[in-house]
Design a protein around this motif. Structure first.
Motif, PDB file in Angstrom:
ATOM      1  N   TRP A  48      46.218  33.206  48.613  1.00  0.00           N
ATOM      2  CA  TRP A  48      45.395  33.834  47.589  1.00  0.00           C
ATOM      3  C   TRP A  48      44.355  34.776  48.194  1.00  0.00           C
ATOM      4  O   TRP A  48      43.967  35.764  47.568  1.00  0.00           O
ATOM      5  CB  TRP A  48      44.728  32.781  46.708  1.00  0.00           C
ATOM      6  N   ASN A  49      43.926  34.501  49.408  1.00  0.00           N
ATOM      7  CA  ASN A  49      43.022  35.440  50.073  1.00  0.00           C
ATOM      8  C   ASN A  49      43.744  36.759  50.376  1.00  0.00           C
ATOM      9  O   ASN A  49      43.152  37.843  50.289  1.00  0.00           O
ATOM     10  CB  ASN A  49      42.463  34.831  51.354  1.00  0.00           C
ATOM     11  N   SER A  50      45.029  36.658  50.728  1.00  0.00           N
ATOM     12  CA  SER A  50      45.821  37.870  50.958  1.00  0.00           C
ATOM     13  C   SER A  50      46.016  38.632  49.653  1.00  0.00           C
ATOM     14  O   SER A  50      45.902  39.860  49.606  1.00  0.00           O
ATOM     15  CB  SER A  50      47.178  37.501  51.576  1.00  0.00           C
ATOM     16  N   TYR A  51      46.314  37.906  48.589  1.00  0.00           N
ATOM     17  CA  TYR A  51      46.464  38.518  47.268  1.00  0.00           C
ATOM     18  C   TYR A  51      45.184  39.276  46.890  1.00  0.00           C
ATOM     19  O   TYR A  51      45.230  40.401  46.388  1.00  0.00           O
ATOM     20  CB  TYR A  51      46.767  37.423  46.240  1.00  0.00           C
ATOM     21  N   GLN A  52      44.047  38.650  47.166  1.00  0.00           N
ATOM     22  CA  GLN A  52      42.756  39.281  46.859  1.00  0.00           C
ATOM     23  C   GLN A  52      42.604  40.601  47.613  1.00  0.00           C
ATOM     24  O   GLN A  52      42.141  41.603  47.048  1.00  0.00           O
ATOM     25  CB  GLN A  52      41.618  38.336  47.227  1.00  0.00           C
ATOM     26  N   GLN A  53      42.998  40.617  48.867  1.00  0.00           N
ATOM     27  CA  GLN A  53      42.907  41.849  49.655  1.00  0.00           C
ATOM     28  C   GLN A  53      43.763  42.957  49.053  1.00  0.00           C
ATOM     29  O   GLN A  53      43.336  44.116  48.960  1.00  0.00           O
ATOM     30  CB  GLN A  53      43.347  41.581  51.096  1.00  0.00           C
ATOM     31  N   TYR A  54      44.978  42.603  48.629  1.00  0.00           N
ATOM     32  CA  TYR A  54      45.868  43.594  48.028  1.00  0.00           C
ATOM     33  C   TYR A  54      45.316  44.098  46.695  1.00  0.00           C
ATOM     34  O   TYR A  54      45.422  45.290  46.376  1.00  0.00           O
ATOM     35  CB  TYR A  54      47.262  42.998  47.827  1.00  0.00           C
ATOM     36  N   ILE A  55      44.739  43.198  45.904  1.00  0.00           N
ATOM     37  CA  ILE A  55      44.139  43.598  44.623  1.00  0.00           C
ATOM     38  C   ILE A  55      43.006  44.597  44.864  1.00  0.00           C
ATOM     39  O   ILE A  55      42.921  45.657  44.221  1.00  0.00           O
ATOM     40  CB  ILE A  55      43.605  42.379  43.852  1.00  0.00           C
ATOM     41  N   LYS A  56      42.125  44.280  45.808  1.00  0.00           N
ATOM     42  CA  LYS A  56      40.990  45.155  46.089  1.00  0.00           C
ATOM     43  C   LYS A  56      41.455  46.525  46.575  1.00  0.00           C
ATOM     44  O   LYS A  56      40.873  47.558  46.204  1.00  0.00           O
ATOM     45  CB  LYS A  56      40.071  44.496  47.124  1.00  0.00           C
ATOM     46  N   LYS A  57      42.497  46.553  47.381  1.00  0.00           N
ATOM     47  CA  LYS A  57      43.014  47.836  47.870  1.00  0.00           C
ATOM     48  C   LYS A  57      43.612  48.646  46.735  1.00  0.00           C
ATOM     49  O   LYS A  57      43.447  49.871  46.674  1.00  0.00           O
ATOM     50  CB  LYS A  57      44.052  47.596  48.972  1.00  0.00           C
ATOM     51  N   GLY A  58      44.293  47.957  45.826  1.00  0.00           N
ATOM     52  CA  GLY A  58      44.874  48.646  44.684  1.00  0.00           C
ATOM     53  C   GLY A  58      43.813  49.227  43.769  1.00  0.00           C
ATOM     54  O   GLY A  58      43.939  50.360  43.286  1.00  0.00           O
ATOM     55  N   VAL A  59      42.751  48.467  43.534  1.00  0.00           N
ATOM     56  CA  VAL A  59      41.648  48.937  42.699  1.00  0.00           C
ATOM     57  C   VAL A  59      40.959  50.116  43.374  1.00  0.00           C
ATOM     58  O   VAL A  59      40.645  51.131  42.738  1.00  0.00           O
ATOM     59  CB  VAL A  59      40.648  47.801  42.417  1.00  0.00           C
ATOM     60  N   ALA A  60      40.724  49.995  44.681  1.00  0.00           N
ATOM     61  CA  ALA A  60      40.065  51.070  45.430  1.00  0.00           C
ATOM     62  C   ALA A  60      40.906  52.348  45.418  1.00  0.00           C
ATOM     63  O   ALA A  60      40.368  53.463  45.436  1.00  0.00           O
ATOM     64  CB  ALA A  60      39.812  50.630  46.870  1.00  0.00           C
ATOM     65  N   ALA A  61      42.235  52.189  45.355  1.00  0.00           N
ATOM     66  CA  ALA A  61      43.129  53.345  45.333  1.00  0.00           C
ATOM     67  C   ALA A  61      43.230  53.960  43.941  1.00  0.00           C
ATOM     68  O   ALA A  61      43.907  54.975  43.757  1.00  0.00           O
ATOM     69  CB  ALA A  61      44.514  52.938  45.818  1.00  0.00           C
ATOM     70  N   GLY A  62      42.573  53.331  42.960  1.00  0.00           N
ATOM     71  CA  GLY A  62      42.547  53.895  41.619  1.00  0.00           C
ATOM     72  C   GLY A  62      43.732  53.530  40.747  1.00  0.00           C
ATOM     73  O   GLY A  62      43.995  54.204  39.749  1.00  0.00           O
ATOM     74  N   GLU A  63      44.459  52.454  41.101  1.00  0.00           N
ATOM     75  CA  GLU A  63      45.613  52.067  40.292  1.00  0.00           C
ATOM     76  C   GLU A  63      45.181  51.626  38.891  1.00  0.00           C
ATOM     77  O   GLU A  63      45.916  51.814  37.914  1.00  0.00           O
ATOM     78  CB  GLU A  63      46.395  50.961  41.001  1.00  0.00           C
ATOM     79  N   VAL A  64      44.009  51.013  38.782  1.00  0.00           N
ATOM     80  CA  VAL A  64      43.374  50.734  37.493  1.00  0.00           C
ATOM     81  C   VAL A  64      41.874  50.914  37.669  1.00  0.00           C
ATOM     82  O   VAL A  64      41.368  50.916  38.791  1.00  0.00           O
ATOM     83  CB  VAL A  64      43.644  49.290  36.977  1.00  0.00           C
ATOM     84  N   LYS A  65      41.166  51.063  36.553  1.00  0.00           N
ATOM     85  CA  LYS A  65      39.718  51.075  36.589  1.00  0.00           C
ATOM     86  C   LYS A  65      39.275  49.666  36.221  1.00  0.00           C
ATOM     87  O   LYS A  65      39.501  49.208  35.103  1.00  0.00           O
ATOM     88  CB  LYS A  65      39.150  52.094  35.606  1.00  0.00           C
ATOM     89  N   ALA A  66      38.676  48.965  37.177  1.00  0.00           N
ATOM     90  CA  ALA A  66      38.390  47.544  36.987  1.00  0.00           C
ATOM     91  C   ALA A  66      36.907  47.258  36.807  1.00  0.00           C
ATOM     92  O   ALA A  66      36.047  47.942  37.379  1.00  0.00           O
ATOM     93  CB  ALA A  66      38.913  46.740  38.182  1.00  0.00           C
ATOM     94  N   LEU A  67      36.643  46.251  35.999  1.00  0.00           N
ATOM     95  CA  LEU A  67      35.306  45.677  35.939  1.00  0.00           C
ATOM     96  C   LEU A  67      35.058  44.930  37.246  1.00  0.00           C
ATOM     97  O   LEU A  67      36.010  44.680  38.007  1.00  0.00           O
ATOM     98  CB  LEU A  67      35.210  44.722  34.751  1.00  0.00           C
ATOM     99  N   PRO A  68      33.826  44.552  37.565  1.00  0.00           N
ATOM    100  CA  PRO A  68      33.589  43.769  38.783  1.00  0.00           C
ATOM    101  C   PRO A  68      34.490  42.531  38.822  1.00  0.00           C
ATOM    102  O   PRO A  68      34.583  41.789  37.839  1.00  0.00           O
ATOM    103  CB  PRO A  68      32.112  43.386  38.669  1.00  0.00           C
ATOM    104  N   LEU A  69      35.179  42.329  39.944  1.00  0.00           N
ATOM    105  CA  LEU A  69      36.095  41.190  40.080  1.00  0.00           C
ATOM    106  C   LEU A  69      35.336  39.867  40.025  1.00  0.00           C
ATOM    107  O   LEU A  69      34.199  39.771  40.485  1.00  0.00           O
ATOM    108  CB  LEU A  69      36.853  41.276  41.403  1.00  0.00           C
ATOM    109  N   THR A  70      35.995  38.851  39.476  1.00  0.00           N
ATOM    110  CA  THR A  70      35.426  37.504  39.480  1.00  0.00           C
ATOM    111  C   THR A  70      36.382  36.565  40.196  1.00  0.00           C
ATOM    112  O   THR A  70      37.552  36.885  40.416  1.00  0.00           O
ATOM    113  CB  THR A  70      35.180  36.988  38.046  1.00  0.00           C
ATOM    114  N   ASN A  71      35.889  35.384  40.567  1.00  0.00           N
ATOM    115  CA  ASN A  71      36.715  34.355  41.205  1.00  0.00           C
ATOM    116  C   ASN A  71      36.392  33.027  40.546  1.00  0.00           C
ATOM    117  O   ASN A  71      35.268  32.540  40.632  1.00  0.00           O
ATOM    118  CB  ASN A  71      36.441  34.292  42.710  1.00  0.00           C
TER     119      ASN A  71
END
Length: 345
Positions: A48-71
């Motif tokens: 799940w830590n790896s998944y989180q890294q991929y999510i953050k990279k996708g958001v940073a790349a502009g794949e979606v416009k995201a609200l602040p991530l929560t955990n």
């Protein structure tokens, strides 16, 4: 002349109104203006830590416009609160990975009433409408683990199974499939089902007790290497039972997750195989379907263009992503996500 002036004025007004309506219709209609709420399920697992890294990279790349991530940290109460915050902040879609797939039903019902589509990652909620579940076939995990162990043990022996949380659809699917396969195909293999709630310390303690009563254990199925791998290897090493694959007394071990640590253990001969859950694809297609949801796209049952298959489930659709078996024969395959981590910027 007066008639012409009036007509011209009317046309001008009509054009102005039309232009204004056009502006109103286009304003905020694009997915770039529609924010997505993304809740990460936990941070106590390498997967799940790896998944989180991929999510953050996708958001940073502009794949979606995201609200602040929560955990939500594996806490259904926190997940419910986080989702409520997303709703209050105007989220147009929500990405979540509910670890308790039964307790999220009322939250999904509330989101559905507000017409906020939900993408569920890795877990399929028991009830409540979802736009898309992004998941691999977890029954196949259990069945493939059973067949691998049965073949390696030549149909005889004693196997320990670390079951995940049975309140989770993943834990149930893997456990039911593993048991059904063993009962049908390898009746001479005795299976010790150890409930763990996805906790490594619980698995280690129960394995120690089981080994004390059954020192001839010769197989282990770990439903989540991210939480079970290290405590299991530590215990076996302490008991001097961690013997290389191919040597006498080796305990055949198959896992689920496909994290780099499992690959290292396979290369070292400490475990034999794992099923690679695609953490990269989970993140990629979670964001893909979130964007599709806010854009109002619809999907149908059938094969996709990314080597998966969409199926109909009672409460929506599920994209079943590929999850390959990894052994010493293919552990260095560069296509496996765990072998790509070092190449990421």
């Amino acid at each position: 002349m007066r008639v012409r002036t009036t007509s011209a004025a009317a046309c001008a007004v009509l054009l102005a109104v039309t232009a204004l309506a056009g502006c109103n219709r286009d304003s905020g209609s694009g997915s770039e203006d529609k924010k997505v709420g993304i809740d990460l399920p936990r941070s106590d697992s390498d997967f799940w830590n790896s998944y989180q890294q991929y999510i953050k990279k996708g958001v940073a790349a502009g794949e979606v416009k995201a609200l602040p991530l929560t955990n939500s940290q594996n806490d259904i109460g926190k997940l419910v609160a986080n989702v409520q915050t997303f709703s209050d902040q105007g989220a147009k879609a929500v990405v979540m990975a509910p670890q308790d797939t039964g307790a999220i039903a009322s939250t999904l019902q509330n989101l559905n009433k507000k017409k906020i589509p939900v993408i569920s990652v890795d877990t399929r909620p028991d009830k409540g409408d979802v736009y898309m579940v992004v998941r691999a076939d977890n029954r196949a995990y259990g069945e493939n683990a059973c067949k691998y162990l049965g073949k390696q043990l030549k149909g005889k022996g004693k196997v320990v199974e670390f079951q995940g949380d049975l309140s989770s659809i993943n834990g149930r699917d893997r456990s039911v499939a593993f048991k059904s396969c063993m009962t049908k195909n390898f009746p001479k293999i005795k299976v010790f089902e150890l409930a763990t709630d996805w906790k490594g310390d619980v698995a280690s303690a129960k394995l120690q007790s089981t080994l004390a009563a059954n020192p001839d254990i010769n197989g282990i199925y770990m439903q989540a290497g991210g939480v079970f791998l290290q405590p299991t290897l530590a215990l076996l090493e302490q008991k001097k039972l961690l013997k290389p694959a191919g040597t006498k007394g080796h305990i055949t071990i198959i896992s689920n997750d496909g994290i780099p640590e499992e690959f290292d253990a396979i290369k070292a001969g400490k475990i034999d195989a794992t099923v690679s859950q695609p953490a990269d694809l989970y993140a990629k297609y979670a964001l893909y379907y979130a964007k599709a949801a806010v854009d109002g796209k619809k999907f149908k049952v059938g094969p996709t263009d990314h080597d998966s298959h969409i199926i109909k489930i009672p409460n929506g659709y599920e994209d079943q992503l590929p999850a390959p078996l990894v052994t010493k024969a293919n552990v260095n395959d560069p296509k496996l996500w765990a072998n790509q981590l070092g190449k990421k910027n």
